[in-house]
Scaffold this motif. Sequence first.
Motif, mmCIF file in Angstrom:
data_model
loop_
_atom_site.group_PDB
_atom_site.id
_atom_site.type_symbol
_atom_site.label_atom_id
_atom_site.label_comp_id
_atom_site.label_asym_id
_atom_site.label_seq_id
_atom_site.Cartn_x
_atom_site.Cartn_y
_atom_site.Cartn_z
ATOM 1 N N ALA A 293 37.510 -4.364 -23.034
ATOM 2 C CA ALA A 293 37.874 -5.616 -22.365
ATOM 3 C C ALA A 293 38.884 -6.395 -23.199
ATOM 4 C CB ALA A 293 36.620 -6.453 -22.115
ATOM 5 N N GLU A 294 38.699 -6.425 -24.515
ATOM 6 C CA GLU A 294 39.642 -7.123 -25.393
ATOM 7 C C GLU A 294 41.033 -6.514 -25.320
ATOM 8 O OE1 GLU A 294 37.933 -7.033 -29.238
ATOM 9 O OE2 GLU A 294 36.338 -8.480 -28.777
ATOM 10 N N LYS A 295 41.094 -5.219 -25.098
ATOM 11 C CA LYS A 295 42.383 -4.535 -24.980
ATOM 12 C C LYS A 295 42.969 -4.654 -23.573
ATOM 13 C CE LYS A 295 41.181 -1.057 -28.456
ATOM 14 N NZ LYS A 295 40.896 0.389 -28.697
ATOM 15 N N GLY A 296 42.209 -5.220 -22.657
ATOM 16 C CA GLY A 296 42.675 -5.351 -21.286
ATOM 17 C C GLY A 296 42.480 -4.108 -20.439
ATOM 18 N N ASP A 297 41.734 -3.128 -20.952
ATOM 19 C CA ASP A 297 41.460 -1.909 -20.191
ATOM 20 C C ASP A 297 40.130 -2.099 -19.457
ATOM 21 O OD1 ASP A 297 41.146 0.621 -19.163
ATOM 22 O OD2 ASP A 297 41.624 1.663 -21.026
ATOM 23 N N TYR A 298 40.196 -2.823 -18.345
ATOM 24 C CA TYR A 298 38.964 -3.198 -17.645
ATOM 25 C C TYR A 298 38.337 -2.029 -16.907
ATOM 26 C CZ TYR A 298 40.370 -7.887 -18.876
ATOM 27 O OH TYR A 298 40.729 -8.990 -19.587
ATOM 28 N N ALA A 299 39.126 -1.033 -16.535
ATOM 29 C CA ALA A 299 38.547 0.152 -15.891
ATOM 30 C C ALA A 299 37.585 0.848 -16.854
ATOM 31 C CB ALA A 299 39.651 1.108 -15.450
ATOM 32 N N LYS A 300 38.018 1.016 -18.108
ATOM 33 C CA LYS A 300 37.141 1.632 -19.096
ATOM 34 C C LYS A 300 35.983 0.709 -19.462
ATOM 35 C CE LYS A 300 40.066 5.032 -21.425
ATOM 36 N NZ LYS A 300 40.594 5.490 -22.735
ATOM 37 N N ALA A 301 36.246 -0.601 -19.464
ATOM 38 C CA ALA A 301 35.172 -1.559 -19.757
ATOM 39 C C ALA A 301 34.073 -1.459 -18.700
ATOM 40 C CB ALA A 301 35.730 -2.973 -19.812
ATOM 41 N N GLU A 324 35.123 -6.513 -13.283
ATOM 42 C CA GLU A 324 35.671 -6.172 -11.971
ATOM 43 C C GLU A 324 36.644 -7.258 -11.512
ATOM 44 O OE1 GLU A 324 32.106 -5.713 -9.704
ATOM 45 O OE2 GLU A 324 31.939 -3.570 -10.124
ATOM 46 N N TYR A 325 36.276 -8.504 -11.798
ATOM 47 C CA TYR A 325 37.157 -9.621 -11.442
ATOM 48 C C TYR A 325 38.473 -9.527 -12.217
ATOM 49 C CZ TYR A 325 39.056 -14.349 -11.525
ATOM 50 O OH TYR A 325 39.900 -15.431 -11.448
ATOM 51 N N MET A 326 38.388 -9.276 -13.544
ATOM 52 C CA MET A 326 39.588 -9.225 -14.359
ATOM 53 C C MET A 326 40.473 -8.039 -13.988
ATOM 54 S SD MET A 326 39.530 -11.891 -16.168
ATOM 55 C CE MET A 326 40.936 -11.500 -17.210
ATOM 56 N N MET A 327 39.859 -6.923 -13.588
ATOM 57 C CA MET A 327 40.654 -5.779 -13.179
ATOM 58 C C MET A 327 41.433 -6.103 -11.906
ATOM 59 S SD MET A 327 39.521 -1.800 -12.673
ATOM 60 C CE MET A 327 38.510 -2.113 -11.225
ATOM 61 N N ARG A 328 40.773 -6.778 -10.966
ATOM 62 C CA ARG A 328 41.483 -7.171 -9.739
ATOM 63 C C ARG A 328 42.566 -8.204 -10.050
ATOM 64 N NH1 ARG A 328 37.920 -7.050 -4.375
ATOM 65 N NH2 ARG A 328 36.579 -5.281 -4.832
ATOM 66 N N ARG A 329 42.222 -9.108 -10.945
ATOM 67 C CA ARG A 329 43.185 -10.148 -11.290
ATOM 68 C C ARG A 329 44.457 -9.551 -11.890
ATOM 69 N NH1 ARG A 329 41.987 -15.175 -15.492
ATOM 70 N NH2 ARG A 329 44.090 -16.062 -15.428
ATOM 71 N N SER A 330 44.301 -8.466 -12.680
ATOM 72 C CA SER A 330 45.468 -7.855 -13.321
ATOM 73 C C SER A 330 46.399 -7.169 -12.325
ATOM 74 C CB SER A 330 45.011 -6.847 -14.373
ATOM 75 O OG SER A 330 44.360 -5.738 -13.758
ATOM 76 N N ASN A 336 51.260 -15.538 -5.980
ATOM 77 C CA ASN A 336 50.925 -15.336 -4.573
ATOM 78 C C ASN A 336 49.600 -16.038 -4.274
ATOM 79 O OD1 ASN A 336 49.907 -14.175 -2.092
ATOM 80 N ND2 ASN A 336 51.464 -12.570 -2.320
ATOM 81 N N ALA A 337 49.678 -17.169 -3.566
ATOM 82 C CA ALA A 337 48.483 -17.975 -3.290
ATOM 83 C C ALA A 337 47.464 -17.209 -2.450
ATOM 84 C CB ALA A 337 48.888 -19.269 -2.578
ATOM 85 N N LYS A 338 47.929 -16.400 -1.532
ATOM 86 C CA LYS A 338 47.016 -15.658 -0.662
ATOM 87 C C LYS A 338 46.183 -14.667 -1.480
ATOM 88 C CE LYS A 338 46.906 -12.494 3.285
ATOM 89 N NZ LYS A 338 47.719 -11.730 4.264
ATOM 90 N N GLU A 339 46.858 -13.916 -2.348
ATOM 91 C CA GLU A 339 46.144 -12.933 -3.169
ATOM 92 C C GLU A 339 45.163 -13.613 -4.118
ATOM 93 O OE1 GLU A 339 48.951 -10.467 -5.152
ATOM 94 O OE2 GLU A 339 49.588 -9.410 -3.335
ATOM 95 N N ALA A 345 37.611 -15.604 -3.688
ATOM 96 C CA ALA A 345 36.508 -15.261 -2.794
ATOM 97 C C ALA A 345 35.678 -14.117 -3.369
ATOM 98 C CB ALA A 345 37.065 -14.888 -1.420
ATOM 99 N N PHE A 346 36.351 -13.146 -4.010
ATOM 100 C CA PHE A 346 35.613 -12.051 -4.655
ATOM 101 C C PHE A 346 34.743 -12.585 -5.788
ATOM 102 C CE2 PHE A 346 35.375 -8.995 -8.159
ATOM 103 C CZ PHE A 346 34.681 -7.966 -7.529
ATOM 104 N N ALA A 347 35.299 -13.493 -6.600
ATOM 105 C CA ALA A 347 34.528 -14.080 -7.693
ATOM 106 C C ALA A 347 33.294 -14.792 -7.158
ATOM 107 C CB ALA A 347 35.404 -15.038 -8.492
ATOM 108 N N GLU A 348 33.461 -15.516 -6.064
ATOM 109 C CA GLU A 348 32.306 -16.200 -5.446
ATOM 110 C C GLU A 348 31.276 -15.178 -4.974
ATOM 111 O OE1 GLU A 348 31.333 -19.375 -1.831
ATOM 112 O OE2 GLU A 348 33.365 -18.582 -2.084
ATOM 113 N N GLN A 349 31.752 -14.097 -4.403
ATOM 114 C CA GLN A 349 30.866 -13.064 -3.859
ATOM 115 C C GLN A 349 30.022 -12.410 -4.946
ATOM 116 O OE1 GLN A 349 33.005 -9.853 -2.052
ATOM 117 N NE2 GLN A 349 31.174 -8.643 -1.662
#
Length: 545
Positions: A293-301, A324-330, A336-339, A345-349
């Motif tokens: 996670a510190e390296k930004g490799d959220y898939a491996k995290a 999962e949130y950080m991976m989507r965020r990256s 893009n306000a829509k994205e 909404a995902f974070a809330e979910q």
Amino acid sequence: MKRQVALFGLALGLACLVGWADVLKLTDGRTQEGIIIKDIPGDATITIRTASGDIAIPRDKIASLQRESAAESYAHIGRQYFEKNELQKAYEAYQKARELDPNNTTVTEALQQVEAALEAKASARQREALARVDEAIARARQLAAEKKFDEAAKLLKSVDPGENSPKTGPYRRAYAEVYLLWGMDRLDRQDFGGAQEKFQIALKLDPRNEKIRQQLVRVWEGDPAKLNEVINFYKNSTLPEDQLKVADALFKLKRYDEALPIYLKYAQEPRYASETIRQRIYVILDQLHRQYAEKGDYAKAIEAYKLFMEYSPNEPPTPLAKYEYMMRRSKIDPNNAKERAELAAFAEQVGLAETAREEYLNVLRMDPSNKVATEGLRRFAEADLQDARDFLNEQQFMLAQSKAEDVKRNYAYFPDIVKQADELIAKAQVEQKKIQENVQKQAVALALRGDDYYNQALAYISTYMSTNVDRNVRVFSPKVEAAKYLQRAIYAWQSALKLDSSLGAPTSYDLYNKIADATAKYAVLTNPYPPRRVVFPGTGTVRKE
């Protein structure tokens, strides 16, 4: 004057003859062979060079002089040296004779005889030298057995046979044995630096000696600076014990991704499984997901944390949701306000409530008309406002006022929400004035109220987890109610701490630990991806999915 010139010419002519071989027959019947090096008319002597040196012979003792060729003369000198056992000088004289007369078979045969004698002498010297080496090796081993290591090493050094001797191998191995025993003695005395020095010298003398290498590794295993040497030594071994030593060294070097497969392999084998291995697997998995996670490799995290949860089912799901949130965020466009609204909404979910609320606010700053962000933020606003109302209805006026002020501050986008919050604040203030309690009593009351909320939450958790409840007849969700009351308990305790921080101490109301416990339970209840086995901390309640 003319006579002097004539005499000088004669002397010069005789001098030119010097170097020719001669045989002098003496008046007493003896013969002297050699090379006349000085024969000047008028001198009382003639000087002849022999194997015994230069000899001056009186002229009156010479019966006759027979001149020989230079080759014959050098041959005579060679014979003389040979008879005196001065073989090297004999060899050089015969060599000179052969150069002067290559076809002289007598000289050739004599030279071969000298060469054979030289070889025999060299062989004898070599045998003596080898015998001295053998004696020194035997003596050095005896001295080493008596722990006289320095004396043994000096003895062997004095008889070094060199690189090409037939004794080189045995000599170096014996020398290595002395240093091996020396190093083991140092090791027994806890002198690890001295032991390492001796073992390294021994290994240099005998690089293929595995016993020496193993002793050196024994020293390295206790030295953090030598862990890489330990790994290199054992890495090709197929023995489980050696592989676990590699894993231990990798673990100490924090090379967790390399150590993990080894530990996982042997954790499944009863013969090698241990609490130490289990604890190290736990530490490795806990560290790996953080490192990725510190390296930004959220898939491996995510992958590492899922494995962590399988290995330790009681781990909270919150980090997984964050990854999962950080991976989507990256993967989205931050402009893009829509994205970003969809990300909120995902974070809330997934239960990242505060993250979702902040992201909804960020989206509305970018695009005030965004429907997803507006609706999402209103949900949070209405939920917080309802909490304020509930506090008011329960006559928890300070909590109602504090919560309403939070709503007013956090949801300025909704004038109607702000208006209702102002009304609640006013009502709470009026009611609060009626309470003539001091601040400490109010804080204690809030702490006790938090306890009540917490106990209500536990009751709902018990109902939710019970196998005796008919789930088909329930008109409400115990899970939702439990989460709600946990939130209230946390909020009540936090408000109590604002009034009196001493209530957080274990010797008082222990509010800090209570808040941590309730927060962990809330994370489990709001996780949208239930683990295979859910354990509610502090309750002992277990549910299998």
